[in-house]
Design a protein around this motif. Structure first.
Motif, mmCIF file in Angstrom:
data_model
loop_
_atom_site.group_PDB
_atom_site.id
_atom_site.type_symbol
_atom_site.label_atom_id
_atom_site.label_comp_id
_atom_site.label_asym_id
_atom_site.label_seq_id
_atom_site.Cartn_x
_atom_site.Cartn_y
_atom_site.Cartn_z
ATOM 1 N N MET A 52 -34.879 -48.769 34.319
ATOM 2 C CA MET A 52 -33.717 -47.893 34.257
ATOM 3 C C MET A 52 -33.315 -47.481 35.666
ATOM 4 N N ARG A 53 -32.041 -47.667 35.986
ATOM 5 C CA ARG A 53 -31.540 -47.347 37.315
ATOM 6 C C ARG A 53 -30.325 -46.433 37.257
ATOM 7 N N ASN A 54 -29.963 -45.999 36.075
ATOM 8 C CA ASN A 54 -28.786 -45.149 35.936
ATOM 9 C C ASN A 54 -29.065 -43.757 36.489
ATOM 10 N N GLN A 55 -28.274 -43.347 37.480
ATOM 11 C CA GLN A 55 -28.511 -42.087 38.174
ATOM 12 C C GLN A 55 -28.316 -40.879 37.269
ATOM 13 N N LEU A 56 -27.386 -40.985 36.343
ATOM 14 C CA LEU A 56 -27.139 -39.868 35.437
ATOM 15 C C LEU A 56 -28.361 -39.605 34.555
ATOM 16 N N LEU A 57 -29.018 -40.668 34.119
ATOM 17 C CA LEU A 57 -30.211 -40.535 33.289
ATOM 18 C C LEU A 57 -31.441 -40.156 34.105
ATOM 19 N N LEU A 58 -31.586 -40.757 35.269
ATOM 20 C CA LEU A 58 -32.771 -40.499 36.081
ATOM 21 C C LEU A 58 -32.828 -39.061 36.578
ATOM 22 N N GLY A 59 -31.680 -38.409 36.648
ATOM 23 C CA GLY A 59 -31.644 -37.029 37.111
ATOM 24 C C GLY A 59 -31.869 -35.989 36.031
ATOM 25 N N LEU A 60 -32.146 -36.424 34.807
ATOM 26 C CA LEU A 60 -32.366 -35.486 33.713
ATOM 27 C C LEU A 60 -33.696 -34.752 33.882
ATOM 28 N N SER A 61 -33.745 -33.562 33.335
ATOM 29 C CA SER A 61 -35.004 -32.824 33.311
ATOM 30 C C SER A 61 -35.987 -33.522 32.373
ATOM 31 N N LYS A 62 -37.264 -33.180 32.496
ATOM 32 C CA LYS A 62 -38.300 -33.802 31.678
ATOM 33 C C LYS A 62 -38.053 -33.568 30.194
ATOM 34 N N SER A 63 -37.638 -32.366 29.841
ATOM 35 C CA SER A 63 -37.414 -32.056 28.424
ATOM 36 C C SER A 63 -36.189 -32.782 27.880
ATOM 37 N N ASP A 64 -35.155 -32.910 28.706
ATOM 38 C CA ASP A 64 -33.967 -33.642 28.263
ATOM 39 C C ASP A 64 -34.277 -35.127 28.103
ATOM 40 N N ARG A 65 -35.067 -35.666 29.017
ATOM 41 C CA ARG A 65 -35.477 -37.063 28.885
ATOM 42 C C ARG A 65 -36.253 -37.282 27.587
ATOM 43 N N ALA A 66 -37.152 -36.361 27.264
ATOM 44 C CA ALA A 66 -37.981 -36.504 26.072
ATOM 45 C C ALA A 66 -37.136 -36.587 24.806
ATOM 46 N N LEU A 67 -36.010 -35.915 24.810
ATOM 47 C CA LEU A 67 -35.136 -35.934 23.638
ATOM 48 C C LEU A 67 -34.227 -37.153 23.622
ATOM 49 N N LEU A 68 -33.668 -37.505 24.786
ATOM 50 C CA LEU A 68 -32.650 -38.555 24.837
ATOM 51 C C LEU A 68 -33.234 -39.954 24.911
ATOM 52 N N TRP A 69 -34.225 -40.179 25.748
ATOM 53 C CA TRP A 69 -34.662 -41.540 26.043
ATOM 54 C C TRP A 69 -35.155 -42.320 24.830
ATOM 55 N N PRO A 70 -35.863 -41.702 23.874
ATOM 56 C CA PRO A 70 -36.276 -42.495 22.705
ATOM 57 C C PRO A 70 -35.100 -43.025 21.891
ATOM 58 N N ARG A 71 -33.928 -42.456 22.059
ATOM 59 C CA ARG A 71 -32.747 -42.886 21.307
ATOM 60 C C ARG A 71 -31.936 -43.943 22.057
ATOM 61 N N LEU A 72 -32.327 -44.237 23.297
ATOM 62 C CA LEU A 72 -31.639 -45.255 24.090
ATOM 63 C C LEU A 72 -32.231 -46.622 23.810
ATOM 64 N N GLU A 73 -31.390 -47.635 23.872
ATOM 65 C CA GLU A 73 -31.874 -49.007 23.752
ATOM 66 C C GLU A 73 -31.338 -49.830 24.910
ATOM 67 N N PRO A 74 -32.208 -50.641 25.544
ATOM 68 C CA PRO A 74 -31.738 -51.496 26.636
ATOM 69 C C PRO A 74 -30.843 -52.599 26.102
ATOM 70 N N THR A 75 -29.880 -53.000 26.895
ATOM 71 C CA THR A 75 -28.967 -54.061 26.491
ATOM 72 C C THR A 75 -28.475 -54.795 27.720
ATOM 73 N N THR A 76 -27.931 -55.950 27.507
ATOM 74 C CA THR A 76 -27.324 -56.737 28.577
ATOM 75 C C THR A 76 -25.840 -56.901 28.278
ATOM 76 N N LEU A 77 -25.016 -56.628 29.267
ATOM 77 C CA LEU A 77 -23.573 -56.759 29.109
ATOM 78 C C LEU A 77 -23.099 -58.033 29.794
ATOM 79 N N ASP A 78 -22.515 -58.917 29.026
ATOM 80 C CA ASP A 78 -21.901 -60.111 29.590
ATOM 81 C C ASP A 78 -20.542 -59.761 30.178
ATOM 82 N N ARG A 79 -20.096 -60.548 31.126
ATOM 83 C CA ARG A 79 -18.772 -60.318 31.699
ATOM 84 C C ARG A 79 -17.715 -60.342 30.596
ATOM 85 N N GLY A 80 -16.876 -59.317 30.571
ATOM 86 C CA GLY A 80 -15.813 -59.243 29.574
ATOM 87 C C GLY A 80 -16.214 -58.596 28.265
#
Length: 226
Positions: free
Chosen positions: A1-29
């Motif tokens: 994970m390299r997203n600055q908005l996510l990496l700057g979250l507090s520990k408690s906010d990460r604990a709530l949000l991160w389990p609901r995130l899923e990694p994905t790959t975006l193709d051009r377009g």
């Protein structure tokens, strides 16, 4: 994970949000949002870049760029379910995503999360306003310099792999205008342009050229997010 908005979250906010995130790959377009259609997923780019575009029957122009500094779907953060703009992956790469339903749930549960994401919505609004200012007051060479800087800000590479036609569509100008502008910047030693590839050679020079239209949303991001 390299997203600055996510990496700057507090520990408690990460604990709530991160389990609901899923990694994905975006193709051009890849389509991220369809105008006036309910948003299904909100994306947090890692090294991909998302373009937000206003379209009419015959014309289009980019209104904002989103990369690892932020997120798509700010309409959801602001309590809405759709946007009048399209959004798609301008440059391919990785991202994390969350369903709009789950995002609403965590925003309702954590005021701190809502406030942080609303601050990014403010940054994006400033960027859109500055894009309108640039489109209305600057020469195409200045607008191109600003746009190249903004793309480079969201990558770790001096190489931007886009055709002249794709850049022209984002700036809302003719392809020939972009080609002429690229040649002009190349002649000043600021970049090297070839088919489907622009290489930034002198970033400081690009900043000097774009100085009246580049830097305001970037400063707002530093003030509110970093």
């Amino acid at each position: 994970m390299r997203n600055q908005l996510l990496l700057g979250l507090s520990k408690s906010d990460r604990a709530l949000l991160w389990p609901r995130l899923e990694p994905t790959t975006l193709d051009r377009g890849a389509q991220i949002e369809d105008a006036n259609t309910p948003i299904r997923f909100v994306y947090f780019p890692d090294d991909s870049v998302i373009s937000v575009v206003a379209r009419s029957t015959y014309d289009q122009i980019e209104t904002a760029l989103i990369g690892r500094e932020g997120m798509s779907g700010t309409a959801v953060v602001l309590g809405n379910h759709r946007s009048p703009y399209d959004a798609f992956a301008l440059l391919p790469g990785s991202a994390h995503r969350i369903s709009a339903k789950n995002l609403r749930s965590v925003l309702d549960a954590r005021r701190s999360l809502r406030q942080r994401f609303q601050r990014f919505a403010q940054v994006l609004t400033v960027q859109i306003s500055q894009t309108a200012f640039a489109n209305g007051t600057a020469r195409i060479e200045e607008r191109l310099a600003r746009w190249l800087l903004m793309v480079q800000d969201r990558q770790d590479d001096n190489e931007i792999r886009l055709t002249h036609q794709a850049i022209a569509a984002m700036l809302g100008v003719r392809r020939s205008g972009v080609t002429d502008a690229l040649h002009a910047l190349e002649g000043r030693g600021l970049l090297h342009a070839s088919r489907g590839l622009v290489t930034v050679v002198n970033r400081r020079g690009l900043i000097g050229l774009a100085r009246k239209i580049y830097g305001v949303p970037e400063a707002e991001h530093r003030r509110l997010i970093e």
